[in-house]
Design a protein around this motif. Structure first.
Motif, PDB file in Angstrom:
ATOM      1  N   LEU A 144       0.851  -1.116   0.123  1.00  0.00           N
ATOM      2  CA  LEU A 144       0.351   0.500  -0.019  1.00  0.00           C
ATOM      3  C   LEU A 144       0.797   1.692   0.421  1.00  0.00           C
ATOM      4  O   LEU A 144       0.491   1.977  -0.753  1.00  0.00           O
ATOM      5  N   GLU A 145       2.067   1.158   0.170  1.00  0.00           N
ATOM      6  CA  GLU A 145       3.292   2.619   0.826  1.00  0.00           C
ATOM      7  C   GLU A 145       3.334   2.676  -0.582  1.00  0.00           C
ATOM      8  O   GLU A 145       3.401   3.788  -1.188  1.00  0.00           O
ATOM      9  N   ALA A 146       3.771   1.377  -1.410  1.00  0.00           N
ATOM     10  CA  ALA A 146       4.092   1.750  -2.912  1.00  0.00           C
ATOM     11  C   ALA A 146       3.240   2.556  -3.710  1.00  0.00           C
ATOM     12  O   ALA A 146       3.414   3.515  -4.307  1.00  0.00           O
ATOM     13  N   SER A 147       2.307   1.581  -3.014  1.00  0.00           N
ATOM     14  CA  SER A 147       0.805   2.470  -4.299  1.00  0.00           C
ATOM     15  C   SER A 147       0.511   3.578  -3.907  1.00  0.00           C
ATOM     16  O   SER A 147       0.484   4.725  -4.830  1.00  0.00           O
ATOM     17  N   ILE A 148       0.654   3.471  -2.362  1.00  0.00           N
ATOM     18  CA  ILE A 148       0.446   5.739  -2.219  1.00  0.00           C
ATOM     19  C   ILE A 148       1.366   6.320  -3.320  1.00  0.00           C
ATOM     20  O   ILE A 148       1.527   7.394  -3.173  1.00  0.00           O
ATOM     21  N   ALA A 149       3.182   5.817  -2.898  1.00  0.00           N
ATOM     22  CA  ALA A 149       4.030   6.704  -3.781  1.00  0.00           C
ATOM     23  C   ALA A 149       3.456   6.958  -5.240  1.00  0.00           C
ATOM     24  O   ALA A 149       3.720   8.042  -5.511  1.00  0.00           O
ATOM     25  N   LYS A 150       3.131   5.808  -5.493  1.00  0.00           N
ATOM     26  CA  LYS A 150       2.601   5.963  -7.137  1.00  0.00           C
ATOM     27  C   LYS A 150       1.607   6.259  -7.071  1.00  0.00           C
ATOM     28  O   LYS A 150       2.189   7.503  -8.316  1.00  0.00           O
ATOM     29  N   LEU A 151       0.935   6.699  -6.155  1.00  0.00           N
ATOM     30  CA  LEU A 151      -0.203   7.152  -6.699  1.00  0.00           C
ATOM     31  C   LEU A 151       0.106   9.227  -6.504  1.00  0.00           C
ATOM     32  O   LEU A 151      -0.421   9.803  -7.526  1.00  0.00           O
ATOM     33  N   SER A 152       0.797   9.122  -5.703  1.00  0.00           N
ATOM     34  CA  SER A 152       0.896  10.843  -5.872  1.00  0.00           C
ATOM     35  C   SER A 152       1.932  11.167  -6.540  1.00  0.00           C
ATOM     36  O   SER A 152       1.933  11.805  -6.861  1.00  0.00           O
ATOM     37  N   GLU A 153       2.990  10.390  -7.355  1.00  0.00           N
ATOM     38  CA  GLU A 153       3.458  10.025  -8.561  1.00  0.00           C
ATOM     39  C   GLU A 153       2.537  10.765  -9.621  1.00  0.00           C
ATOM     40  O   GLU A 153       2.691  12.486 -10.362  1.00  0.00           O
ATOM     41  N   ASP A 154       1.042   9.882 -10.149  1.00  0.00           N
ATOM     42  CA  ASP A 154       0.574   9.506 -10.407  1.00  0.00           C
ATOM     43  C   ASP A 154       0.139  11.347 -10.654  1.00  0.00           C
ATOM     44  O   ASP A 154      -0.393  12.193 -11.859  1.00  0.00           O
TER      45      ASP A 154
END
Length: 199
Positions: A49-59
């Motif tokens: 989830l943390e990796a997903s959050i980081a990716k979504l933040s970049e997006d």
């Protein structure tokens, strides 16, 4: 005898207590193993989830920048289109007025040359300079009437070309704005890409 009985009772009690302890230890071991596995699963899910959050933040950052650039482009396109439309409208209006003015001038000149021709035709004794009835410069390709007819044609072509350019520019602008609005507000996804929590 009493002492032996007492010792036997104590031994039985010890045995019973040991059995209880062994059962509890076994139960606790199983519980600890289950909890450890659950913790490992939850830790893995947290990492994901943390990796997903980081990716979504970049997006989100990238999309925010793209939306800002798109808004700027739409604003600039609207400003350019507004000025272009005003210029084209003025050009078309001026060309129409010019055509009207030239047409009136042609009527006046044609009437003038016609009257002048009639006047010289009825003169009893024509001077040498009037070998034939005066026709003015209307019949000559380089004459005033010929020039005015070319000018009138040029204004008509200017009006037609400007109308065509205006329609093309408006169509291009409308397509750009429609595509931009569609890009800016994409349709919502029906299915979520969010990972499911394990139970």
């Amino acid at each position: 005898k009493d002492l032996i009985v007492k010792l036997m009772e104590d031994a039985a009690e010890e045995t019973e207590h040991k059995g209880w302890c062994d059962t509890e230890l076994s139960t606790n071991e199983k519980t600890r193993t289950q909890k450890t596995a659950a913790v490992e699963t939850l830790t893995a899910e947290i990492d994901m989830l943390e990796a997903s959050i980081a990716k979504l933040s970049e997006d989100i950052a990238a999309l925010t920048k793209a939306v800002a650039e798109l808004d700027k482009a739409m604003s600039e396109a609207t400003e350019v289109r507004t000025k272009e439309k005003a210029t084209n409208t003025e050009t078309i209006s001026d060309a129409k007025e010019a055509q009207t003015a030239v047409a009136k001038a042609l009527i006046v000149l044609n009437e003038f040359y016609a009257k002048a021709g009639e006047a010289t035709a009825f003169v009893q004794e024509e001077p040498e300079i009037f070998d034939e009835p005066y026709k003015g410069m209307g019949a000559e390709s380089g004459g005033v009437i010929g020039m005015l007819e070319v000018i009138e044609s040029d204004f008509a072509r200017l009006e037609s070309d400007t109308r065509s350019a205006e329609a093309s520019a408006q169509k291009e602008y409308d397509t750009f704005m429609t595509d931009s609005r569609s890009t800016r507000r994409p349709s919502r996804r029906t299915s979520s890409t969010r990972p499911r929590r394990s139970r």
